[in-house]
Design an enzyme around this catalytic site. Sequence first.
Site, PDB file in Angstrom:
ATOM      1  N   HIS A  56       0.533  -1.721  -0.225  1.00 25.19           N
ATOM      2  CA  HIS A  56      -0.665   0.046  -0.145  1.00 25.19           C
ATOM      3  C   HIS A  56       0.665   1.259  -0.020  1.00 25.19           C
ATOM      4  O   HIS A  56       0.744   2.732  -0.319  1.00 25.19           O
ATOM      5  CB  HIS A  56      -1.041   0.328   1.255  1.00 25.19           C
ATOM      6  CG  HIS A  56      -1.640  -0.872   0.998  1.00 25.19           C
ATOM      7  ND1 HIS A  56      -3.563  -0.920   0.570  1.00 25.19           N
ATOM      8  CD2 HIS A  56      -2.069  -2.366   1.816  1.00 25.19           C
ATOM      9  CE1 HIS A  56      -3.545  -2.511   0.281  1.00 25.19           C
ATOM     10  NE2 HIS A  56      -3.179  -2.815   1.770  1.00 25.19           N
ATOM     11  N   GLU A 127      -7.524  -4.006  -3.332  1.00 23.22           N
ATOM     12  CA  GLU A 127      -7.824  -4.724  -2.056  1.00 23.22           C
ATOM     13  C   GLU A 127      -9.146  -3.799  -2.231  1.00 23.22           C
ATOM     14  O   GLU A 127      -8.957  -2.793  -0.621  1.00 23.22           O
ATOM     15  CB  GLU A 127      -6.474  -4.569  -1.229  1.00 23.22           C
ATOM     16  CG  GLU A 127      -7.458  -5.677  -0.627  1.00 23.22           C
ATOM     17  CD  GLU A 127      -5.807  -5.026   0.845  1.00 23.22           C
ATOM     18  OE1 GLU A 127      -5.775  -6.362   1.461  1.00 23.22           O
ATOM     19  OE2 GLU A 127      -5.171  -4.961   1.254  1.00 23.22           O
ATOM     20  N   GLN A 139      -9.211  -2.229   6.833  1.00 19.46           N
ATOM     21  CA  GLN A 139     -10.582  -1.616   6.147  1.00 19.46           C
ATOM     22  C   GLN A 139     -11.687  -1.418   6.815  1.00 19.46           C
ATOM     23  O   GLN A 139     -12.374  -1.328   7.697  1.00 19.46           O
ATOM     24  CB  GLN A 139     -11.051  -2.940   4.699  1.00 19.46           C
ATOM     25  CG  GLN A 139      -9.385  -3.389   4.555  1.00 19.46           C
ATOM     26  CD  GLN A 139      -9.066  -3.169   2.958  1.00 19.46           C
ATOM     27  OE1 GLN A 139      -9.915  -2.034   2.105  1.00 19.46           O
ATOM     28  NE2 GLN A 139      -8.419  -3.441   2.428  1.00 19.46           N
ATOM     29  N   ARG A 224     -12.105 -29.756  11.972  1.00 16.39           N
ATOM     30  CA  ARG A 224     -13.788 -29.734  12.257  1.00 16.39           C
ATOM     31  C   ARG A 224     -13.888 -28.680  10.986  1.00 16.39           C
ATOM     32  O   ARG A 224     -15.331 -29.039  10.528  1.00 16.39           O
ATOM     33  CB  ARG A 224     -14.420 -29.642  13.477  1.00 16.39           C
ATOM     34  CG  ARG A 224     -13.959 -30.843  14.342  1.00 16.39           C
ATOM     35  CD  ARG A 224     -15.030 -30.867  15.375  1.00 16.39           C
ATOM     36  NE  ARG A 224     -14.885 -32.092  15.856  1.00 16.39           N
ATOM     37  CZ  ARG A 224     -14.938 -32.135  17.144  1.00 16.39           C
ATOM     38  NH1 ARG A 224     -13.955 -30.751  17.080  1.00 16.39           N
ATOM     39  NH2 ARG A 224     -13.948 -33.111  17.708  1.00 16.39           N
ATOM     40  N   HIS A 247       1.990 -10.657  11.847  1.00 15.84           N
ATOM     41  CA  HIS A 247       1.497 -11.097  11.374  1.00 15.84           C
ATOM     42  C   HIS A 247       0.740 -12.801  11.426  1.00 15.84           C
ATOM     43  O   HIS A 247      -0.429 -12.956  11.466  1.00 15.84           O
ATOM     44  CB  HIS A 247       0.920 -10.732   9.525  1.00 15.84           C
ATOM     45  CG  HIS A 247       0.481  -9.133   8.825  1.00 15.84           C
ATOM     46  ND1 HIS A 247       0.725  -8.251   9.658  1.00 15.84           N
ATOM     47  CD2 HIS A 247      -0.309  -9.392   8.832  1.00 15.84           C
ATOM     48  CE1 HIS A 247       0.654  -6.919   9.533  1.00 15.84           C
ATOM     49  NE2 HIS A 247      -0.154  -7.013   8.548  1.00 15.84           N
ATOM     50  N   ASP A 269       2.295  -5.630   1.706  1.00 11.77           N
ATOM     51  CA  ASP A 269       1.128  -5.837   2.293  1.00 11.77           C
ATOM     52  C   ASP A 269       2.105  -3.827   3.843  1.00 11.77           C
ATOM     53  O   ASP A 269       1.237  -3.910   4.317  1.00 11.77           O
ATOM     54  CB  ASP A 269       0.274  -6.259   4.111  1.00 11.77           C
ATOM     55  CG  ASP A 269      -0.626  -5.880   3.470  1.00 11.77           C
ATOM     56  OD1 ASP A 269      -1.726  -4.981   3.153  1.00 11.77           O
ATOM     57  OD2 ASP A 269      -1.130  -6.018   4.955  1.00 11.77           O
ATOM     58  N   GLY A 304      -2.071  -3.473   8.340  1.00 12.65           N
ATOM     59  CA  GLY A 304      -0.618  -3.847   7.138  1.00 12.65           C
ATOM     60  C   GLY A 304       0.422  -3.215   8.237  1.00 12.65           C
ATOM     61  O   GLY A 304       0.588  -3.804   9.094  1.00 12.65           O
TER      62      GLY A 304
END
Length: 376
Positions: A56, A127, A139, A224, A247, A269, A304
């Site tokens: 970005h 994005e 976002q 599961r 992250h 990112d 980010g």
Amino acid sequence: MLLQNARVFLPDGSFAQADILSEGDVIAEVGPHLPGDGEDLAGLTVIPGLCDIHTHGCVGGDWSRGGAEDYRRMLRYYAANGVTSVCAATMSLPETPLREAMARLGAFIGAERDSLSGAAMCGINMEGPFFSGEKCGAQDPENLREPSATFFEEMQAAAGGHILLCDFAPELPGADAFLAAERGKVVLSLAHTAADYETARRAIEAGAGHVTHLYNAMTPFTHRAPGVVGAAFDSPVTAELIADGVHVDPAAVRVTFRMLGGRAVLISDSMEACGMPDGVYELGGQEVFVRGGRALLRDGTIAGSCTNLFTCMVRAIRFGVPECDAVMAATGTPARVIGLEKHIGSIAPGRKADLVVVDGDYHIRRVYTGGREFGG
């Protein structure tokens, strides 16, 4: 340009002692003991210039804001840090600001993509805003909307056709029609999604070929309920990973590379705080607080990264990812995702002479963009 006696990363993912001859901005020949009087690299390693398909911004600049001077400053930073090709990632913005950002980026790519002093801007990664409010991450939820081929085509027209990737949540109303309309026109990536395994697999089978920042802003992998992560493991898609150490845990980075193999794509990112000191910044219209290498919204959501792709690649190696796998995930594989593998991402005849020379500890010694040494 002739570089001799180097440890060269080859297109098959191996390293070999070789020389590299380039003519103009293109690699002409790679092989041992090429004739001529060139520069002896004395065994230093040469890898392709890195390709960041999800960034970005950096050094105070954001692709969604600013203009040509900001873009040039950012591209110089990328190149100085071994990243020679980038896709500009936008954010979920209101319709008018997003259209204006697309127009600025498209005009910049169209006018200057072959004459930049720094990294080359390959295209745009859209994005947002086709995301789930449950998994919006950094976002802005106020700007989210249902997937729409009409909306996307308007953005693509504003961008002059330079959008190469578009991210979306496959469980949203309109996602199936959007996917059917846009498959084959642009790389479609699952992102910011609350989809379960079955929904993600259906989207992949219908044409989604990529997954955005695996693990982050999506349903997790459990025994599961394997979720989007399980669908990525269980299908032929490529998937991004942010190996900044914030992250995704280092152990998860190692395991993910084993699970994905050659489908792993390292990304940064990065946002505008990358290459900048701690402080208060902005991403997608929201305040971001950066401290000690972590970028967070006011509520603690990760916003980010503050790390460039080269550093992410080196950290992946130090986390235990095999060197050849980490390098491929930052060079050849992302180039393949955006359809540019015949031009960038590998050291082979006919490819652009984007090269990074590093020592044994992966300190950058020099960077070449289009066969010319980059000077910052």
